[in-house]
Scaffold this motif. Structure first.
Motif, PDB file in Angstrom:
ATOM      1  N   ASP A  40       0.833  -1.210   0.000  1.00 15.50           N
ATOM      2  CA  ASP A  40       0.000   0.000   0.000  1.00 15.50           C
ATOM      3  C   ASP A  40       0.863   1.253   0.000  1.00 15.50           C
ATOM      4  OD1 ASP A  40      -2.291  -1.539  -0.004  1.00 15.50           O
ATOM      5  OD2 ASP A  40      -2.701  -1.266   2.141  1.00 15.50           O
ATOM      6  N   PHE A  41       1.953   1.231   0.763  1.00 19.27           N
ATOM      7  CA  PHE A  41       2.865   2.373   0.791  1.00 19.27           C
ATOM      8  C   PHE A  41       3.498   2.600  -0.575  1.00 19.27           C
ATOM      9  CE2 PHE A  41       3.795   1.753   5.606  1.00 19.27           C
ATOM     10  CZ  PHE A  41       2.574   2.306   5.927  1.00 19.27           C
ATOM     11  N   ILE A  42       3.884   1.512  -1.225  1.00 16.82           N
ATOM     12  CA  ILE A  42       4.481   1.623  -2.560  1.00 16.82           C
ATOM     13  C   ILE A  42       3.468   2.194  -3.543  1.00 16.82           C
ATOM     14  CG2 ILE A  42       5.378   0.289  -4.517  1.00 16.82           C
ATOM     15  CD1 ILE A  42       6.720  -1.556  -2.413  1.00 16.82           C
ATOM     16  N   MET A  43       2.237   1.703  -3.507  1.00 14.65           N
ATOM     17  CA  MET A  43       1.194   2.203  -4.393  1.00 14.65           C
ATOM     18  C   MET A  43       0.969   3.700  -4.156  1.00 14.65           C
ATOM     19  SD  MET A  43      -2.792   0.943  -4.864  1.00 14.65           S
ATOM     20  CE  MET A  43      -2.897   0.669  -3.121  1.00 14.65           C
ATOM     21  N   SER A  44       0.966   4.106  -2.903  1.00 17.59           N
ATOM     22  CA  SER A  44       0.791   5.525  -2.579  1.00 17.59           C
ATOM     23  C   SER A  44       1.945   6.356  -3.120  1.00 17.59           C
ATOM     24  CB  SER A  44       0.687   5.714  -1.064  1.00 17.59           C
ATOM     25  OG  SER A  44      -0.469   5.086  -0.573  1.00 17.59           O
ATOM     26  N   PHE A  45       3.163   5.832  -3.017  1.00 23.20           N
ATOM     27  CA  PHE A  45       4.324   6.534  -3.540  1.00 23.20           C
ATOM     28  C   PHE A  45       4.200   6.716  -5.051  1.00 23.20           C
ATOM     29  CE2 PHE A  45       8.613   6.524  -5.366  1.00 23.20           C
ATOM     30  CZ  PHE A  45       9.140   7.653  -4.741  1.00 23.20           C
ATOM     31  N   TYR A  46       3.814   5.660  -5.751  1.00 22.78           N
ATOM     32  CA  TYR A  46       3.644   5.768  -7.204  1.00 22.78           C
ATOM     33  C   TYR A  46       2.560   6.787  -7.563  1.00 22.78           C
ATOM     34  CZ  TYR A  46       6.704   1.770  -8.157  1.00 22.78           C
ATOM     35  OH  TYR A  46       7.783   0.931  -8.263  1.00 22.78           O
ATOM     36  N   CYS A  47       1.476   6.809  -6.812  1.00 20.56           N
ATOM     37  CA  CYS A  47       0.418   7.794  -7.069  1.00 20.56           C
ATOM     38  C   CYS A  47       0.935   9.207  -6.833  1.00 20.56           C
ATOM     39  CB  CYS A  47      -0.799   7.514  -6.196  1.00 20.56           C
ATOM     40  SG  CYS A  47      -1.745   6.067  -6.705  1.00 20.56           S
ATOM     41  N   LEU A  48       1.755   9.384  -5.797  1.00 17.72           N
ATOM     42  CA  LEU A  48       2.360  10.683  -5.535  1.00 17.72           C
ATOM     43  C   LEU A  48       3.219  11.116  -6.716  1.00 17.72           C
ATOM     44  CD1 LEU A  48       3.193  12.955  -3.406  1.00 17.72           C
ATOM     45  CD2 LEU A  48       5.147  11.473  -2.968  1.00 17.72           C
ATOM     46  N   ILE A  49       4.063  10.229  -7.198  1.00 15.32           N
ATOM     47  CA  ILE A  49       4.946  10.544  -8.322  1.00 15.32           C
ATOM     48  C   ILE A  49       4.127  10.840  -9.579  1.00 15.32           C
ATOM     49  CG2 ILE A  49       6.751   9.632  -9.835  1.00 15.32           C
ATOM     50  CD1 ILE A  49       7.652  10.411  -6.959  1.00 15.32           C
ATOM     51  N   ASP A  50       3.102  10.028  -9.841  1.00 18.30           N
ATOM     52  CA  ASP A  50       2.239  10.271 -11.006  1.00 18.30           C
ATOM     53  C   ASP A  50       1.595  11.656 -10.917  1.00 18.30           C
ATOM     54  OD1 ASP A  50       2.816   7.774 -12.021  1.00 18.30           O
ATOM     55  OD2 ASP A  50       0.936   6.860 -11.369  1.00 18.30           O
ATOM     56  N   GLY A  51       1.119  12.002  -9.735  1.00 26.18           N
ATOM     57  CA  GLY A  51       0.504  13.305  -9.541  1.00 26.18           C
ATOM     58  C   GLY A  51       1.482  14.449  -9.774  1.00 26.18           C
ATOM     59  N   ILE A  52       2.710  14.269  -9.315  1.00 27.83           N
ATOM     60  CA  ILE A  52       3.733  15.298  -9.531  1.00 27.83           C
ATOM     61  C   ILE A  52       3.997  15.476 -11.018  1.00 27.83           C
ATOM     62  CG2 ILE A  52       6.192  15.812  -9.249  1.00 27.83           C
ATOM     63  CD1 ILE A  52       5.912  14.678  -6.376  1.00 27.83           C
ATOM     64  N   PHE A  53       4.069  14.376 -11.766  1.00 28.24           N
ATOM     65  CA  PHE A  53       4.290  14.484 -13.213  1.00 28.24           C
ATOM     66  C   PHE A  53       3.129  15.201 -13.907  1.00 28.24           C
ATOM     67  CE2 PHE A  53       7.443  10.885 -12.921  1.00 28.24           C
ATOM     68  CZ  PHE A  53       8.532  11.677 -13.274  1.00 28.24           C
ATOM     69  N   ILE A  54       1.924  14.938 -13.466  1.00 32.73           N
ATOM     70  CA  ILE A  54       0.770  15.626 -14.051  1.00 32.73           C
ATOM     71  C   ILE A  54       0.835  17.113 -13.730  1.00 32.73           C
ATOM     72  CG2 ILE A  54      -1.747  15.906 -13.892  1.00 32.73           C
ATOM     73  CD1 ILE A  54      -1.879  12.821 -13.682  1.00 32.73           C
ATOM     74  N   GLU A  55       1.121  17.440 -12.469  1.00 36.58           N
ATOM     75  CA  GLU A  55       1.268  18.842 -12.075  1.00 36.58           C
ATOM     76  C   GLU A  55       2.369  19.513 -12.896  1.00 36.58           C
ATOM     77  OE1 GLU A  55       0.085  20.781  -9.007  1.00 36.58           O
ATOM     78  OE2 GLU A  55      -1.614  19.479  -9.428  1.00 36.58           O
ATOM     79  N   LEU A  56       3.461  18.809 -13.115  1.00 34.08           N
ATOM     80  CA  LEU A  56       4.571  19.348 -13.897  1.00 34.08           C
ATOM     81  C   LEU A  56       4.125  19.678 -15.317  1.00 34.08           C
ATOM     82  CD1 LEU A  56       7.611  19.992 -14.071  1.00 34.08           C
ATOM     83  CD2 LEU A  56       7.981  17.597 -14.671  1.00 34.08           C
ATOM     84  N   SER A  57       3.328  18.801 -15.906  1.00 31.31           N
ATOM     85  CA  SER A  57       2.880  19.042 -17.280  1.00 31.31           C
ATOM     86  C   SER A  57       1.900  20.221 -17.362  1.00 31.31           C
ATOM     87  CB  SER A  57       2.252  17.787 -17.881  1.00 31.31           C
ATOM     88  OG  SER A  57       1.024  17.482 -17.271  1.00 31.31           O
ATOM     89  N   PHE A  58       1.123  20.456 -16.296  1.00 34.39           N
ATOM     90  CA  PHE A  58       0.174  21.576 -16.291  1.00 34.39           C
ATOM     91  C   PHE A  58       0.828  22.908 -15.933  1.00 34.39           C
ATOM     92  CE2 PHE A  58      -3.372  18.413 -15.327  1.00 34.39           C
ATOM     93  CZ  PHE A  58      -3.853  18.445 -16.613  1.00 34.39           C
ATOM     94  N   TYR A  59       1.692  22.885 -14.922  1.00 34.45           N
ATOM     95  CA  TYR A  59       2.196  24.129 -14.354  1.00 34.45           C
ATOM     96  C   TYR A  59       3.649  24.455 -14.685  1.00 34.45           C
ATOM     97  CZ  TYR A  59      -2.070  23.732 -11.640  1.00 34.45           C
ATOM     98  OH  TYR A  59      -3.371  23.607 -11.261  1.00 34.45           O
ATOM     99  N   GLY A  60       4.429  23.466 -15.094  1.00 31.42           N
ATOM    100  CA  GLY A  60       5.828  23.703 -15.395  1.00 31.42           C
ATOM    101  C   GLY A  60       6.700  23.648 -14.145  1.00 31.42           C
ATOM    102  N   VAL A  61       7.990  23.605 -14.368  1.00 32.40           N
ATOM    103  CA  VAL A  61       8.958  23.421 -13.296  1.00 32.40           C
ATOM    104  C   VAL A  61       8.925  24.561 -12.281  1.00 32.40           C
ATOM    105  CG1 VAL A  61      11.425  23.229 -12.782  1.00 32.40           C
ATOM    106  CG2 VAL A  61      10.482  22.041 -14.753  1.00 32.40           C
ATOM    107  N   GLU A  62       8.899  25.782 -12.745  1.00 33.39           N
ATOM    108  CA  GLU A  62       9.002  26.929 -11.829  1.00 33.39           C
ATOM    109  C   GLU A  62       7.842  27.004 -10.841  1.00 33.39           C
ATOM    110  OE1 GLU A  62      11.731  28.701 -11.357  1.00 33.39           O
ATOM    111  OE2 GLU A  62      12.548  27.352 -12.879  1.00 33.39           O
ATOM    112  N   LYS A  63       6.641  26.724 -11.297  1.00 35.80           N
ATOM    113  CA  LYS A  63       5.489  26.766 -10.383  1.00 35.80           C
ATOM    114  C   LYS A  63       5.440  25.525  -9.492  1.00 35.80           C
ATOM    115  CE  LYS A  63       2.316  29.892 -12.602  1.00 35.80           C
ATOM    116  NZ  LYS A  63       0.956  30.135 -13.019  1.00 35.80           N
ATOM    117  N   LEU A  64       5.997  24.428  -9.956  1.00 33.18           N
ATOM    118  CA  LEU A  64       5.944  23.193  -9.176  1.00 33.18           C
ATOM    119  C   LEU A  64       7.005  23.153  -8.085  1.00 33.18           C
ATOM    120  CD1 LEU A  64       4.514  20.500  -8.807  1.00 33.18           C
ATOM    121  CD2 LEU A  64       6.123  19.509 -10.423  1.00 33.18           C
TER     122      LEU A  64
END
Length: 82
Positions: A40-64
Motif C-alpha cells: 500500500d505504501f508503494i502504491m501511494s508513492f507511485y500515485c504521488l509521483i504520477d501526480g507530480i508528473f501531471i502537475e509538472l505538465s500543467f504548471y511547469g517546473v518553476e510553479k511546481l
C-alpha cells in the motif's frame, strides 16, 4: 513494439518496487516508518509521483518547485512513525 514497451515498463517498475520494499522495510525495522502494508505504501508513492508528473505538465517546473516540499512533507507525515 507495444508489447516490448509494456514488458520493459513493468520490469522496471518491479525493480523499483523491490528497492522501495527494501527501504520501507528497513524504515519500519528502525521505527522511522509506521507499521503497515508495504505494498500500500508503494502504491501511494507511485500515485504521488504520477501526480507530480501531471502537475509538472500543467504548471511547469518553476510553479511546481515550491510545491514539492509541501507535497513530500504531507506524504511523509502519513508514513512516519510518531
Amino acid at each position: 513494439m507495444k508489447e516490448q514497451l509494456h514488458h520493459q515498463f513493468f520490469r522496471s517498475e518491479e525493480e523499483m518496487s523491490d528497492i522501495l520494499r527494501s527501504i520501507i522495510k528497513e524504515g519500519m525495522e528502525k521505527g522511522e516508518i509506521r507499521k503497515g502494508n508495504i505494498e500500500d505504501f508503494i502504491m501511494s508513492f507511485y500515485c504521488l509521483i504520477d501526480g507530480i508528473f501531471i502537475e509538472l505538465s500543467f504548471y511547469g517546473v518553476e510553479k511546481l518547485k515550491p510545491r514539492i516540499t509541501n507535497i513530500w512533507t504531507n506524504f511523509w507525515f502519513g508514513l512516519k512513525n510518531d
